[in-house]
Scaffold this active site. Structure first.
Site, PDB file in Angstrom:
ATOM      1  N   LYS A  13       0.827  -1.222   0.000  1.00 47.49           N
ATOM      2  CA  LYS A  13       0.000   0.000   0.000  1.00 47.49           C
ATOM      3  C   LYS A  13       0.856   1.265   0.000  1.00 47.49           C
ATOM      4  O   LYS A  13       0.570   2.205  -0.709  1.00 47.49           O
ATOM      5  CB  LYS A  13      -0.861   0.069   1.268  1.00 47.49           C
ATOM      6  CG  LYS A  13      -2.056  -0.828   1.308  1.00 47.49           C
ATOM      7  CD  LYS A  13      -2.986  -0.461   2.458  1.00 47.49           C
ATOM      8  CE  LYS A  13      -2.362  -0.421   3.839  1.00 47.49           C
ATOM      9  NZ  LYS A  13      -1.753  -1.655   4.310  1.00 47.49           N
ATOM     10  N   ARG A  88      -8.900   1.810   9.978  1.00 47.93           N
ATOM     11  CA  ARG A  88      -8.432   0.435  10.135  1.00 47.93           C
ATOM     12  C   ARG A  88      -9.400  -0.382  10.979  1.00 47.93           C
ATOM     13  O   ARG A  88      -9.096  -1.507  11.347  1.00 47.93           O
ATOM     14  CB  ARG A  88      -7.089   0.465  10.829  1.00 47.93           C
ATOM     15  CG  ARG A  88      -6.042  -0.438  10.204  1.00 47.93           C
ATOM     16  CD  ARG A  88      -4.774  -0.006  10.818  1.00 47.93           C
ATOM     17  NE  ARG A  88      -3.642  -0.803  10.670  1.00 47.93           N
ATOM     18  CZ  ARG A  88      -2.553  -0.399  10.017  1.00 47.93           C
ATOM     19  NH1 ARG A  88      -2.535   0.731   9.357  1.00 47.93           N
ATOM     20  NH2 ARG A  88      -1.492  -1.138  10.042  1.00 47.93           N
ATOM     21  N   ARG A 127      11.118  -7.956   4.576  1.00 45.95           N
ATOM     22  CA  ARG A 127      11.117  -6.494   4.369  1.00 45.95           C
ATOM     23  C   ARG A 127      12.051  -5.790   5.351  1.00 45.95           C
ATOM     24  O   ARG A 127      12.075  -6.087   6.530  1.00 45.95           O
ATOM     25  CB  ARG A 127       9.694  -5.955   4.562  1.00 45.95           C
ATOM     26  CG  ARG A 127       9.625  -4.439   4.454  1.00 45.95           C
ATOM     27  CD  ARG A 127       8.208  -3.944   4.324  1.00 45.95           C
ATOM     28  NE  ARG A 127       7.466  -3.944   5.582  1.00 45.95           N
ATOM     29  CZ  ARG A 127       6.214  -3.492   5.694  1.00 45.95           C
ATOM     30  NH1 ARG A 127       5.559  -3.037   4.642  1.00 45.95           N
ATOM     31  NH2 ARG A 127       5.608  -3.521   6.860  1.00 45.95           N
ATOM     32  N   ARG A 153      11.750  -3.614  10.992  1.00 44.63           N
ATOM     33  CA  ARG A 153      10.781  -3.046  11.932  1.00 44.63           C
ATOM     34  C   ARG A 153      10.451  -4.077  12.998  1.00 44.63           C
ATOM     35  O   ARG A 153      10.303  -5.253  12.699  1.00 44.63           O
ATOM     36  CB  ARG A 153       9.486  -2.668  11.187  1.00 44.63           C
ATOM     37  CG  ARG A 153       9.538  -1.313  10.549  1.00 44.63           C
ATOM     38  CD  ARG A 153       8.390  -1.071   9.601  1.00 44.63           C
ATOM     39  NE  ARG A 153       7.066  -1.362  10.143  1.00 44.63           N
ATOM     40  CZ  ARG A 153       5.916  -1.123   9.497  1.00 44.63           C
ATOM     41  NH1 ARG A 153       5.929  -0.564   8.303  1.00 44.63           N
ATOM     42  NH2 ARG A 153       4.753  -1.435  10.043  1.00 44.63           N
ATOM     43  N   ARG A 164      -0.380  -9.213  13.687  1.00 45.01           N
ATOM     44  CA  ARG A 164      -0.905  -8.158  12.801  1.00 45.01           C
ATOM     45  C   ARG A 164      -1.912  -8.739  11.812  1.00 45.01           C
ATOM     46  O   ARG A 164      -2.896  -8.091  11.474  1.00 45.01           O
ATOM     47  CB  ARG A 164       0.249  -7.482  12.044  1.00 45.01           C
ATOM     48  CG  ARG A 164       1.070  -6.589  12.950  1.00 45.01           C
ATOM     49  CD  ARG A 164       2.360  -6.173  12.293  1.00 45.01           C
ATOM     50  NE  ARG A 164       2.164  -5.195  11.233  1.00 45.01           N
ATOM     51  CZ  ARG A 164       3.038  -4.991  10.256  1.00 45.01           C
ATOM     52  NH1 ARG A 164       4.146  -5.715  10.173  1.00 45.01           N
ATOM     53  NH2 ARG A 164       2.805  -4.076   9.359  1.00 45.01           N
TER      54      ARG A 164
HETATM   55  P1  AMP Z   1       1.517   0.397   9.282  1.00 46.17           P
HETATM   56  O1  AMP Z   1       2.790   1.062   8.937  1.00 46.17           O
HETATM   57  O2  AMP Z   1       0.335   0.987   8.537  1.00 46.17           O
HETATM   58  O3  AMP Z   1       1.571  -1.098   9.197  1.00 46.17           O
HETATM   59  O4  AMP Z   1       1.215   0.765  10.824  1.00 46.17           O
HETATM   60  C1  AMP Z   1       2.109   0.354  11.839  1.00 46.17           C
HETATM   61  C2  AMP Z   1       1.398   0.338  13.178  1.00 46.17           C
HETATM   62  O5  AMP Z   1       0.928   1.662  13.486  1.00 46.17           O
HETATM   63  C3  AMP Z   1       0.167  -0.537  13.251  1.00 46.17           C
HETATM   64  O6  AMP Z   1       0.475  -1.910  13.467  1.00 46.17           O
HETATM   65  C4  AMP Z   1      -0.560   0.092  14.445  1.00 46.17           C
HETATM   66  O7  AMP Z   1       0.058  -0.244  15.668  1.00 46.17           O
HETATM   67  C5  AMP Z   1      -0.308   1.574  14.200  1.00 46.17           C
HETATM   68  N1  AMP Z   1      -1.387   2.139  13.359  1.00 46.17           N
HETATM   69  C6  AMP Z   1      -1.277   2.616  12.086  1.00 46.17           C
HETATM   70  N2  AMP Z   1      -2.478   3.039  11.635  1.00 46.17           N
HETATM   71  C7  AMP Z   1      -3.382   2.809  12.626  1.00 46.17           C
HETATM   72  C8  AMP Z   1      -4.778   3.002  12.771  1.00 46.17           C
HETATM   73  N3  AMP Z   1      -5.520   3.498  11.766  1.00 46.17           N
HETATM   74  N4  AMP Z   1      -5.352   2.663  13.952  1.00 46.17           N
HETATM   75  C9  AMP Z   1      -4.631   2.179  14.954  1.00 46.17           C
HETATM   76  N5  AMP Z   1      -3.315   1.924  14.884  1.00 46.17           N
HETATM   77  C10 AMP Z   1      -2.681   2.243  13.736  1.00 46.17           C
END
Ligand code: AMP
Length: 210
Positions: A13, A88, A127, A153, A164
């Protein structure tokens, strides 16, 4: 163009979001990137988010929604935006719907990237992420975009990936039927080359009113 991207972690994404945001000249608003920038800067927001992020859990809605609401008030988001990683869960999607109703600026589309679970795990576990610019990479010591140091990460480690994916299935996947019911959902496959997926996304979005 007011656009939301949805898809499991590792679907690409973020990469597609950059191309699409440039194509439509709209800001790319990625909640994960905003949280990571806050972690790195050691802000209060970053410290609140850290424990949830490290476990692969969602950061509580109150914190996340306020962060996005203030970002959407910035001048560059007035004429459109691309949201990557928010909403989300259904509660966040309801908040977005209420915001758009209040501003009288409905969403144009929600683009879903779909990918089989096996492919997600393979992609996430290999990754690496750049400490400087945040770009993802595979099998390199230095970031191919900016030459920065790459790291894994915390939430791309095997134990956290499994959590996740559960969180995605339980909390995020329900927003797909929410948006299908709203008539906003467009689904495309996230398998294939970056260029093919971008071309498919732009072609699918060209059928949407702006
Ligand atoms: P991502 O980079 O989008 O995978 O986000 C990494 C982490 O940030 C996620 O696993 C959540 O812990 C937090 N996070 C990102 N977006 C959201 C959201 N919309 N609601 C809650 N937590 C979020």
């Amino acid at each position: 163009m007011r656009l939301v991207l949805v898809g499991p972690p590792g679907a690409g994404k973020g990469t597609q979001a950059q191309f699409l945001a440039a194509h439509y000249s709209i800001p790319h608003i990625a909640t994960g990137d905003i949280f990571r920038a806050n972690l790195k800067a050691g802000t209060e927001l970053g410290n609140k988010a850290r424990e949830f992020m490290d476990r692969g859990e969602l950061v509580p809605d109150a914190i996340t929604n306020e962060m996005v609401a203030s970002r959407l008030e910035e001048a560059d988001a007035v004429n459109g935006f691309l949201l990557d990683g928010w909403p989300r869960n259904v509660a966040q999607a309801e908040v977005l719907r209420a915001m758009m109703v209040e501003k009288k600026t409905p969403l144009n589309a929600v683009l879903e990237f779909s990918l089989p679970d096996e492919e997600i795990v393979a992609r996430l576990s290999s990754r690496r992420t750049c400490r400087d610019c945040g770009a993802p990479s595979v099998g390199v010591d230095k970031c191919p975009t900016c030459g920065g140091e790459v790291y894994q990460r915390e939430d791309d480690k095997a134990e956290v990936i499994a959590r996740r994916l559960e969180v995605y299935a339980e909390q995020t996947a329900p927003i797909i039927s929410f948006y299908r019911n709203e008539g906003l959902l467009i689904s495309i496959s996230a398998s294939g080359s970056v260029e093919e997926i971008t071309a498919n996304a732009i072609s699918a979005l060209s059928r949407v009113a702006q």
